[in-house]
Write an enzyme that holds these catalytic residues in place. Structure first.
Site, PDB file in Angstrom:
ATOM      1  N   GLN A  27       0.837  -1.204   0.000  1.00  0.00           N
ATOM      2  CA  GLN A  27       0.000   0.000   0.000  1.00  0.00           C
ATOM      3  C   GLN A  27       0.865   1.244   0.000  1.00  0.00           C
ATOM      4  OE1 GLN A  27      -2.299  -0.736   3.596  1.00  0.00           O
ATOM      5  NE2 GLN A  27      -1.301   0.965   4.615  1.00  0.00           N
ATOM      6  N   GLY A  28       0.342   2.242  -0.682  1.00  0.00           N
ATOM      7  CA  GLY A  28       1.006   3.528  -0.755  1.00  0.00           C
ATOM      8  C   GLY A  28      -0.003   4.639  -0.557  1.00  0.00           C
ATOM      9  N   TYR A  29       0.509   5.851  -0.430  1.00  0.00           N
ATOM     10  CA  TYR A  29      -0.341   7.003  -0.131  1.00  0.00           C
ATOM     11  C   TYR A  29      -0.222   8.067  -1.212  1.00  0.00           C
ATOM     12  CZ  TYR A  29      -1.202   4.782   4.228  1.00  0.00           C
ATOM     13  OH  TYR A  29      -1.609   3.866   5.158  1.00  0.00           O
ATOM     14  N   LEU A  30      -1.363   8.424  -1.803  1.00  0.00           N
ATOM     15  CA  LEU A  30      -1.421   9.554  -2.718  1.00  0.00           C
ATOM     16  C   LEU A  30      -1.406  10.839  -1.909  1.00  0.00           C
ATOM     17  CD1 LEU A  30      -4.070   8.082  -5.146  1.00  0.00           C
ATOM     18  CD2 LEU A  30      -1.656   8.483  -5.656  1.00  0.00           C
ATOM     19  N   GLU A  82       3.332   8.732  -2.827  1.00  0.00           N
ATOM     20  CA  GLU A  82       4.464   9.317  -2.109  1.00  0.00           C
ATOM     21  C   GLU A  82       5.488   8.211  -1.842  1.00  0.00           C
ATOM     22  OE1 GLU A  82       2.558  10.790   1.425  1.00  0.00           O
ATOM     23  OE2 GLU A  82       1.503  12.368   0.344  1.00  0.00           O
TER      24      GLU A  82
END
Length: 155
Positions: A27-30, A82
């Protein structure tokens, strides 16, 4: 929808013997801004886009919106995220009427194991397994959005 959740450190890996399911998660964060985190996740063979609002004073409750998206789209969105994609395995353990989600982290967050339980109210009681340790519900550094930019290995 309002999500009510509590987080705990995990003392050892004895929880693994109790797991009825496990999935790899990337998982990643916009956006990792606490007021509006926007997360992209691939869990097993499914993709998700999730938006979470800021937590209340107790740290237990916050707005959450989630939509399943095709894995191919989730992979494309992960490229826009990010720096600091989270890599972990999630184990699911049933205890009484509840399910604990236990995340064992890898990469820059290796060595960290955190359990979460979703509740119907902040006052709801639940059975704590012996492998549950200190509660870290309202400690920001244990949130995945924080771990993505400030990994556990740097603490």
């Amino acid at each position: 929808m309002i999500e009510i959740e509590r987080k705990f450190l995990v003392l050892n890996d004895s929880f693994k013997a109790e797991a009825f399911a496990q999935n790899h998660i990337a998982q990643g964060y916009l956006s990792s801004a606490p007021e509006r985190t926007v997360r992209v996740r691939i869990k097993g063979d499914k993709g998700y886009l999730t938006i979470k609002g800021i937590s209340n004073d107790s740290g237990m409750s916050r707005f959450e919106w989630e939509k399943e998206i095709p894995v191919a789209e989730a992979k494309e969105l992960l490229l826009l995220c990010e720096k600091g994609v989270i890599d972990k395995t999630r184990f699911e353990i049933k205890r009484g009427d509840h399910i604990f989600e236990v995340d064992e982290f890898y990469g820059e967050n290796e060595g960290l194991i955190v359990a979460e339980i979703e509740l119907d109210s902040e006052m709801e009681t639940f059975e704590k397994p012996s492998w549950i340790g200190e509660e870290v519900t309202n400690i920001n550094r244990y949130y995945n959005a924080y771990l993505s930019t400030n990994p556990y290995k740097n603490w």
